[in-house]
Design a protein around this motif. Structure first.
Motif, mmCIF file in Angstrom:
data_model
loop_
_atom_site.group_PDB
_atom_site.id
_atom_site.type_symbol
_atom_site.label_atom_id
_atom_site.label_comp_id
_atom_site.label_asym_id
_atom_site.label_seq_id
_atom_site.Cartn_x
_atom_site.Cartn_y
_atom_site.Cartn_z
ATOM 1 N N SER A 1 1.392 15.712 4.961
ATOM 2 C CA SER A 1 1.375 16.320 3.629
ATOM 3 C C SER A 1 0.855 15.304 2.608
ATOM 4 O O SER A 1 0.712 14.114 2.897
ATOM 5 N N SER A 2 0.584 15.772 1.412
ATOM 6 C CA SER A 2 0.081 14.855 0.376
ATOM 7 C C SER A 2 1.142 13.830 -0.013
ATOM 8 O O SER A 2 0.813 12.680 -0.307
ATOM 9 N N VAL A 3 2.411 14.216 0.006
ATOM 10 C CA VAL A 3 3.495 13.265 -0.288
ATOM 11 C C VAL A 3 3.565 12.209 0.808
ATOM 12 O O VAL A 3 3.719 11.015 0.529
ATOM 13 N N GLY A 4 3.447 12.642 2.051
ATOM 14 C CA GLY A 4 3.464 11.709 3.177
ATOM 15 C C GLY A 4 2.307 10.735 3.144
ATOM 16 O O GLY A 4 2.450 9.557 3.464
ATOM 17 N N GLU A 5 1.143 11.221 2.730
ATOM 18 C CA GLU A 5 -0.017 10.331 2.598
ATOM 19 C C GLU A 5 0.185 9.331 1.472
ATOM 20 O O GLU A 5 -0.176 8.168 1.585
ATOM 21 N N PHE A 6 0.769 9.805 0.364
ATOM 22 C CA PHE A 6 1.057 8.906 -0.758
ATOM 23 C C PHE A 6 2.038 7.819 -0.353
ATOM 24 O O PHE A 6 1.886 6.654 -0.729
ATOM 25 N N PHE B 1 0.801 -1.221 0.000
ATOM 26 C CA PHE B 1 0.000 0.000 0.000
ATOM 27 C C PHE B 1 0.838 1.277 0.000
ATOM 28 O O PHE B 1 0.302 2.373 -0.078
ATOM 29 N N SER B 2 2.149 1.155 0.073
ATOM 30 C CA SER B 2 3.008 2.332 0.082
ATOM 31 C C SER B 2 3.237 2.820 -1.349
ATOM 32 O O SER B 2 3.575 2.041 -2.239
#
Length: 166
Positions: free
Chosen positions: A98-103, A36-37
């Protein structure tokens, strides 16, 4: 068995040890990261965009997958420690939100620990693979090629047929 034969053929070939080592390193990273990462999918994209040996990648992906699976509980504990420690949490929290961290799923204990472990261990895996391939080609390949069993296999019709097919 065919993948193993291809690996030995690759190690014995004139292909660049760096290409082989990069394939091994990327297989290690993909095997370590959870499904899922988003980082796993970025590395897989790089695998197909870069010029690496895909047979080596898939063979070592299977091998590392078997070796990494038992490490998941330890990685989970490391991630839990990182996300519960105040000092590291103050660094990770803004990135994870952040959106990158969520991605990248940095709010997940397993994903965070696996990504950090992949970053820390990828270069040593690359260097070790490069060293082992170079040592094999210098020290063991001449010995292996002189062995009677190898010479008999190369002289057999099955091997010659296999050479023609590949």
């Amino acid at each position: 068995m065919t993948a193993l034969l291809k690996l030995f053929k690759l190690i014995n070939s004139e292909d660049s040890p760096k290409q082989i080592s990069v394939a091994i390193m990327l297989a290690f990273i993909v095997a370590l990261l959870p499904l899922f990462s988003g980082a796993k999918w970025l590395v897989l994209l790089a695998v197909f965009l870069l010029r690496i040996h895909l047979s080596t990648f898939f063979l070592f992906l299977a091998l590392f997958g078997l070796l990494v699976y038992p490490a998941d509980p330890s990685l989970n504990q490391l991630g839990f420690w990182l996300l519960s420690d105040e000092t590291t949490l103050s660094i990770i929290k803004p990135i994870a939100l952040s959106s990158v961290g969520e991605f990248l799923a940095l709010n997940n204990t397993l994903a965070l620990a696996a990504l950090l472990s992949a970053i820390v261990l990828s270069y040593p895996v690359y260097r070790l693979a490069l060293l082992l391939i170079a040592r094999y080609r210098i020290h063991l390949l001449p010995i292996v090629q002189k062995m009677q069993v190898v010479q008999m296999l190369k002289a057999s019709r099955v091997y010659q047929l296999y050479e023609k097919i590949n």
